[in-house]
Design an enzyme around this catalytic site. Sequence first.
Site, short mmCIF file in Angstrom:
data_model
loop_
_atom_site.label_atom_id
_atom_site.label_comp_id
_atom_site.label_asym_id
_atom_site.label_seq_id
_atom_site.Cartn_x
_atom_site.Cartn_y
_atom_site.Cartn_z
N GLY A 111 57.09 -0.19 -52.08
CA GLY A 111 58.28 0.34 -52.72
C GLY A 111 58.10 0.35 -54.22
O GLY A 111 57.22 -0.33 -54.76
N GLN A 138 60.22 0.47 -63.08
CA GLN A 138 58.85 -0.06 -63.04
C GLN A 138 57.83 0.92 -63.64
O GLN A 138 56.71 0.53 -63.94
CB GLN A 138 58.44 -0.40 -61.60
CG GLN A 138 59.22 -1.58 -61.04
CD GLN A 138 58.77 -1.91 -59.63
OE1 GLN A 138 59.17 -1.25 -58.69
NE2 GLN A 138 57.90 -2.90 -59.50
N CYS A 167 56.20 -8.61 -56.00
CA CYS A 167 56.63 -7.44 -56.78
C CYS A 167 55.44 -6.90 -57.55
O CYS A 167 54.69 -7.69 -58.14
CB CYS A 167 57.73 -7.86 -57.74
SG CYS A 167 58.31 -6.53 -58.81
N LEU A 168 55.28 -5.58 -57.56
CA LEU A 168 54.15 -4.98 -58.30
C LEU A 168 54.24 -5.29 -59.79
O LEU A 168 53.23 -5.27 -60.49
CB LEU A 168 54.13 -3.46 -58.11
CG LEU A 168 53.78 -2.95 -56.70
CD1 LEU A 168 53.94 -1.45 -56.65
CD2 LEU A 168 52.36 -3.36 -56.32
N HIS A 200 65.36 -5.18 -52.67
CA HIS A 200 64.46 -5.46 -53.80
C HIS A 200 64.47 -4.32 -54.81
O HIS A 200 64.61 -4.55 -56.02
CB HIS A 200 63.03 -5.69 -53.26
CG HIS A 200 62.00 -5.96 -54.30
ND1 HIS A 200 61.46 -7.21 -54.50
CD2 HIS A 200 61.42 -5.16 -55.23
CE1 HIS A 200 60.58 -7.14 -55.50
NE2 HIS A 200 60.54 -5.91 -55.96
N GLU A 201 64.33 -3.08 -54.32
CA GLU A 201 64.25 -1.94 -55.24
C GLU A 201 65.60 -1.67 -55.92
O GLU A 201 65.64 -1.33 -57.10
CB GLU A 201 63.75 -0.69 -54.54
CG GLU A 201 62.38 -0.81 -53.84
CD GLU A 201 61.27 -1.42 -54.68
OE1 GLU A 201 61.34 -1.41 -55.93
OE2 GLU A 201 60.31 -1.95 -54.07
N HIS A 224 66.06 -3.87 -58.81
CA HIS A 224 65.36 -3.40 -60.02
C HIS A 224 66.27 -2.49 -60.86
O HIS A 224 66.20 -2.50 -62.09
CB HIS A 224 64.10 -2.60 -59.64
CG HIS A 224 62.87 -3.42 -59.47
ND1 HIS A 224 62.32 -4.18 -60.48
CD2 HIS A 224 62.04 -3.58 -58.40
CE1 HIS A 224 61.22 -4.78 -60.04
NE2 HIS A 224 61.02 -4.44 -58.78
ZN LIG Z 1 59.51 -5.08 -57.55
#
Ligand SMILES: [Zn+2]
Length: 161
Positions: free
Chosen positions: A46, A51, A89-90, A131-132, A135
């Site tokens: 995701g 991000q 998380c990326l 999660h997204e 963000h």
């Molecule tokens: Zn993330």
Amino acid sequence: MTTVPVRLFPDPVLRQKSKRVRTIDGSIQKLIGDMIETMHTASGVGLAAPQVGVLLRVIIIGMPEEEVIVLINPQIVRRTGERLVTEGCLSIPDYVGQIKRAVSVKIKGLDQKGKEIRIKADELLAQALEHEIDHLNGVLYIDHLESLDSLRKIEPEEAQL
Ligand SMILES: [Zn+2]
């Protein structure tokens, strides 16, 4: 489509609240294309627009073996239950931690063409959606950690959101 560098914690852009998308125009389509390319390059499941440095309410979810879900202006309509999950998380590479997420969620938002869609999700998809959407509100999973002790180095096969 272009791969864009993923913004990394503690980049301040990750802490800002994203704005609603008012018109789904060519710049939004390009943003979505770039996000999909970037998520695949990073092997994430995701990605949220902040991000890639864009403060607009756009998220994508790419569950393994499934078509990418694009959601514009997503909202959580309902959360049900609670479970302990391991999350990464990326934007916070190499670490995962344990947090509580809903067992299932109902989401509404717009698809890439501006059509309203509703999604009922559980398990990893519910976790990824929460999660997204976090963000978009400047919230990171580490904000939900019960203790910093639960943060640990990631194993290579674990997914990052
Ligand atoms: Zn993330």
